[in-house]
Write an enzyme that holds these catalytic residues in place. Sequence first.
Site, PDB file in Angstrom:
ATOM      1  N   LYS A  13       0.832  -1.218   0.000  1.00  0.00           N
ATOM      2  CA  LYS A  13       0.000   0.000   0.000  1.00  0.00           C
ATOM      3  C   LYS A  13       0.862   1.262   0.000  1.00  0.00           C
ATOM      4  O   LYS A  13       0.667   2.163  -0.811  1.00  0.00           O
ATOM      5  CB  LYS A  13      -0.929   0.011   1.228  1.00  0.00           C
ATOM      6  CG  LYS A  13      -1.836  -1.215   1.318  1.00  0.00           C
ATOM      7  CD  LYS A  13      -2.761  -1.154   2.519  1.00  0.00           C
ATOM      8  CE  LYS A  13      -2.064  -1.241   3.864  1.00  0.00           C
ATOM      9  NZ  LYS A  13      -1.384  -2.529   4.136  1.00  0.00           N
ATOM     10  N   ARG A  88     -10.091   0.532   8.678  1.00  0.00           N
ATOM     11  CA  ARG A  88      -9.526  -0.781   8.962  1.00  0.00           C
ATOM     12  C   ARG A  88     -10.483  -1.653   9.755  1.00  0.00           C
ATOM     13  O   ARG A  88     -10.157  -2.785  10.088  1.00  0.00           O
ATOM     14  CB  ARG A  88      -8.286  -0.565   9.795  1.00  0.00           C
ATOM     15  CG  ARG A  88      -7.081  -1.305   9.268  1.00  0.00           C
ATOM     16  CD  ARG A  88      -6.008  -0.959  10.192  1.00  0.00           C
ATOM     17  NE  ARG A  88      -4.744  -1.523  10.005  1.00  0.00           N
ATOM     18  CZ  ARG A  88      -3.728  -0.930   9.406  1.00  0.00           C
ATOM     19  NH1 ARG A  88      -3.886   0.214   8.808  1.00  0.00           N
ATOM     20  NH2 ARG A  88      -2.560  -1.502   9.412  1.00  0.00           N
ATOM     21  N   ARG A 127      11.981  -4.839   4.992  1.00  0.00           N
ATOM     22  CA  ARG A 127      11.652  -3.442   4.657  1.00  0.00           C
ATOM     23  C   ARG A 127      12.576  -2.470   5.390  1.00  0.00           C
ATOM     24  O   ARG A 127      12.908  -2.643   6.551  1.00  0.00           O
ATOM     25  CB  ARG A 127      10.210  -3.146   5.052  1.00  0.00           C
ATOM     26  CG  ARG A 127       9.889  -1.655   4.932  1.00  0.00           C
ATOM     27  CD  ARG A 127       8.424  -1.377   4.945  1.00  0.00           C
ATOM     28  NE  ARG A 127       7.749  -1.885   6.125  1.00  0.00           N
ATOM     29  CZ  ARG A 127       6.435  -1.847   6.275  1.00  0.00           C
ATOM     30  NH1 ARG A 127       5.673  -1.348   5.323  1.00  0.00           N
ATOM     31  NH2 ARG A 127       5.895  -2.327   7.372  1.00  0.00           N
ATOM     32  N   ARG A 160      11.242  -0.517  10.902  1.00  0.00           N
ATOM     33  CA  ARG A 160      10.122  -0.196  11.778  1.00  0.00           C
ATOM     34  C   ARG A 160      10.068  -1.129  12.976  1.00  0.00           C
ATOM     35  O   ARG A 160      10.353  -2.311  12.859  1.00  0.00           O
ATOM     36  CB  ARG A 160       8.804  -0.310  10.991  1.00  0.00           C
ATOM     37  CG  ARG A 160       8.264   1.018  10.561  1.00  0.00           C
ATOM     38  CD  ARG A 160       7.136   0.910   9.581  1.00  0.00           C
ATOM     39  NE  ARG A 160       5.977   0.142  10.026  1.00  0.00           N
ATOM     40  CZ  ARG A 160       4.844   0.036   9.320  1.00  0.00           C
ATOM     41  NH1 ARG A 160       4.745   0.668   8.157  1.00  0.00           N
ATOM     42  NH2 ARG A 160       3.839  -0.680   9.760  1.00  0.00           N
ATOM     43  N   ARG A 171      -0.034  -8.482  13.688  1.00  0.00           N
ATOM     44  CA  ARG A 171      -0.675  -7.646  12.653  1.00  0.00           C
ATOM     45  C   ARG A 171      -1.516  -8.501  11.706  1.00  0.00           C
ATOM     46  O   ARG A 171      -2.593  -8.096  11.291  1.00  0.00           O
ATOM     47  CB  ARG A 171       0.385  -6.853  11.894  1.00  0.00           C
ATOM     48  CG  ARG A 171       0.966  -5.721  12.740  1.00  0.00           C
ATOM     49  CD  ARG A 171       2.319  -5.289  12.259  1.00  0.00           C
ATOM     50  NE  ARG A 171       2.292  -4.684  10.941  1.00  0.00           N
ATOM     51  CZ  ARG A 171       3.370  -4.514  10.176  1.00  0.00           C
ATOM     52  NH1 ARG A 171       4.569  -4.891  10.622  1.00  0.00           N
ATOM     53  NH2 ARG A 171       3.262  -3.953   9.007  1.00  0.00           N
TER      54      ARG A 171
HETATM   55  P1  AP5 Z   1       4.835  -1.534   1.827  1.00  0.00           P
HETATM   56  O1  AP5 Z   1       4.395  -0.800   0.614  1.00  0.00           O
HETATM   57  O2  AP5 Z   1       5.609  -0.774   2.845  1.00  0.00           O
HETATM   58  O3  AP5 Z   1       3.581  -2.295   2.471  1.00  0.00           O
HETATM   59  P2  AP5 Z   1       2.262  -1.740   3.161  1.00  0.00           P
HETATM   60  O4  AP5 Z   1       1.102  -2.457   2.561  1.00  0.00           O
HETATM   61  O5  AP5 Z   1       2.241  -0.239   3.147  1.00  0.00           O
HETATM   62  O6  AP5 Z   1       2.505  -2.307   4.606  1.00  0.00           O
HETATM   63  P3  AP5 Z   1       2.421  -1.649   6.032  1.00  0.00           P
HETATM   64  O7  AP5 Z   1       3.222  -2.556   6.912  1.00  0.00           O
HETATM   65  O8  AP5 Z   1       2.815  -0.212   6.039  1.00  0.00           O
HETATM   66  O9  AP5 Z   1       0.938  -1.797   6.312  1.00  0.00           O
HETATM   67  P4  AP5 Z   1       0.311  -1.907   7.649  1.00  0.00           P
HETATM   68  O10 AP5 Z   1      -1.103  -1.887   7.230  1.00  0.00           O
HETATM   69  O11 AP5 Z   1       0.723  -3.038   8.496  1.00  0.00           O
HETATM   70  O12 AP5 Z   1       0.898  -0.639   8.439  1.00  0.00           O
HETATM   71  P5  AP5 Z   1       0.327   0.782   8.810  1.00  0.00           P
HETATM   72  O13 AP5 Z   1       1.454   1.730   8.759  1.00  0.00           O
HETATM   73  O14 AP5 Z   1      -0.912   1.095   8.055  1.00  0.00           O
HETATM   74  O15 AP5 Z   1       5.670  -2.813   1.348  1.00  0.00           O
HETATM   75  C1  AP5 Z   1       6.266  -3.704   2.265  1.00  0.00           C
HETATM   76  C2  AP5 Z   1       7.648  -4.138   1.759  1.00  0.00           C
HETATM   77  O16 AP5 Z   1       7.491  -4.926   0.573  1.00  0.00           O
HETATM   78  C3  AP5 Z   1       8.568  -2.966   1.380  1.00  0.00           C
HETATM   79  O17 AP5 Z   1       9.870  -3.221   1.788  1.00  0.00           O
HETATM   80  C4  AP5 Z   1       8.474  -2.881  -0.151  1.00  0.00           C
HETATM   81  O18 AP5 Z   1       9.691  -2.430  -0.722  1.00  0.00           O
HETATM   82  C5  AP5 Z   1       8.175  -4.331  -0.539  1.00  0.00           C
HETATM   83  N1  AP5 Z   1       7.276  -4.426  -1.688  1.00  0.00           N
HETATM   84  C6  AP5 Z   1       6.176  -3.658  -1.945  1.00  0.00           C
HETATM   85  N2  AP5 Z   1       5.585  -4.033  -3.092  1.00  0.00           N
HETATM   86  C7  AP5 Z   1       6.304  -5.102  -3.560  1.00  0.00           C
HETATM   87  C8  AP5 Z   1       6.180  -5.951  -4.712  1.00  0.00           C
HETATM   88  N3  AP5 Z   1       5.208  -5.784  -5.625  1.00  0.00           N
HETATM   89  N4  AP5 Z   1       7.098  -6.931  -4.870  1.00  0.00           N
HETATM   90  C9  AP5 Z   1       8.113  -7.104  -3.947  1.00  0.00           C
HETATM   91  N5  AP5 Z   1       8.276  -6.323  -2.856  1.00  0.00           N
HETATM   92  C10 AP5 Z   1       7.385  -5.341  -2.649  1.00  0.00           C
HETATM   93  O19 AP5 Z   1      -0.122   0.549  10.320  1.00  0.00           O
HETATM   94  C11 AP5 Z   1       0.822   0.333  11.356  1.00  0.00           C
HETATM   95  C12 AP5 Z   1       0.118   0.259  12.702  1.00  0.00           C
HETATM   96  O20 AP5 Z   1      -0.569   1.496  12.969  1.00  0.00           O
HETATM   97  C13 AP5 Z   1      -0.984  -0.816  12.835  1.00  0.00           C
HETATM   98  O21 AP5 Z   1      -0.434  -2.061  13.201  1.00  0.00           O
HETATM   99  C14 AP5 Z   1      -1.855  -0.209  13.944  1.00  0.00           C
HETATM  100  O22 AP5 Z   1      -1.274  -0.378  15.212  1.00  0.00           O
HETATM  101  C15 AP5 Z   1      -1.820   1.276  13.608  1.00  0.00           C
HETATM  102  N6  AP5 Z   1      -2.887   1.708  12.683  1.00  0.00           N
HETATM  103  C16 AP5 Z   1      -2.709   2.293  11.457  1.00  0.00           C
HETATM  104  N7  AP5 Z   1      -3.897   2.581  10.888  1.00  0.00           N
HETATM  105  C17 AP5 Z   1      -4.846   2.168  11.773  1.00  0.00           C
HETATM  106  C18 AP5 Z   1      -6.276   2.176  11.756  1.00  0.00           C
HETATM  107  N8  AP5 Z   1      -6.962   2.677  10.694  1.00  0.00           N
HETATM  108  N9  AP5 Z   1      -6.939   1.675  12.833  1.00  0.00           N
HETATM  109  C19 AP5 Z   1      -6.269   1.197  13.900  1.00  0.00           C
HETATM  110  N10 AP5 Z   1      -4.910   1.148  13.976  1.00  0.00           N
HETATM  111  C20 AP5 Z   1      -4.212   1.616  12.922  1.00  0.00           C
END
Ligand code: AP5
Length: 215
Positions: A13, A88, A127, A160, A171
């Site tokens: 994402k 979410r 990552r 991270r 997660r």
């Molecule tokens: P990346 O693009 O970074 O993945 P992502 O989908 O953005 O993953 P996140 O870990 O950021 O999502 P998340 O939902 O767990 O975290 P968030 O910050 O929202 O890609 C991952 C890796 O793969 C990278 O190294 C990239 O280079 C590689 N990659 C990407 N595409 C690729 C491909 N096609 N092929 C190969 N490699 C690839 O949330 C974090 C925390 O915040 C949550 O756990 C929670 O505690 C809190 N939080 C956030 N939002 C909420 C909410 N709405 N409600 C409640 N808690 C929340």
Amino acid sequence: MQVILVGLPGAGKGTQAERITASFGIPHISTGDMFRRAVASGTELGNTLKSYLDSGRLVPDEITIEVVRNRFKEEDAQRGFLLDGFPRTLQQANALDVMLDELQRPIDAVLYIHVNEDVLLSRLTGRRICKNCGATYHTVFQPPKQEGICDRCGGELYQRADDTVEAVKTRLEQYQHTAPLIDYYRNRGLLHQIEGEQPIDKVFEDVSKVLRAIE
Ligand code: AP5
Ligand code: ZN
């Protein structure tokens, strides 16, 4: 345009969001990024959030909804937005519907980046993120030219706190609260499934096709 990105942790994402904002000019609103900034700056909100983020548990809905509500008031959000990591839970999705009704800004598309769970552990533990500009890398799939250094700005790369094997497990378990959103948006005819296990550029090509059609 108002677009939502959904998908498992590590689906890509944030990686696609960087490209979408660069090409389509809409602001990227990531609740995860906002929460991490609050933790890093040591605000009262940040101190409350730290244990949720580090362990991989979801932040309570009331806090999350309030943060997004305030973000929508900022000026750049008046020209549309790309929501990443929000909503979410169904409760967040319902609150978003009410907020968008008030703003008279309907959702144009929900991009569901689909990947199988078995690719996620290696994606997340490999990552690396730039401390300075937030650009995302991967030690194997998207390596920087020089190890540990951001190509774009020369900043230092870090890992991270929730990209550990244990937090990733939590997660993935928490995703059970998010999975119902797929049908919620599919039933409304808004869902576009994108295959997220293709190379990053190819995923972006598919994303762009959907966005160009609604632009
Ligand atoms: P990346 O693009 O970074 O993945 P992502 O989908 O953005 O993953 P996140 O870990 O950021 O999502 P998340 O939902 O767990 O975290 P968030 O910050 O929202 O890609 C991952 C890796 O793969 C990278 O190294 C990239 O280079 C590689 N990659 C990407 N595409 C690729 C491909 N096609 N092929 C190969 N490699 C690839 O949330 C974090 C925390 O915040 C949550 O756990 C929670 O505690 C809190 N939080 C956030 N939002 C909420 C909410 N709405 N409600 C409640 N808690 C929340
Ligand atoms: Zn950088």
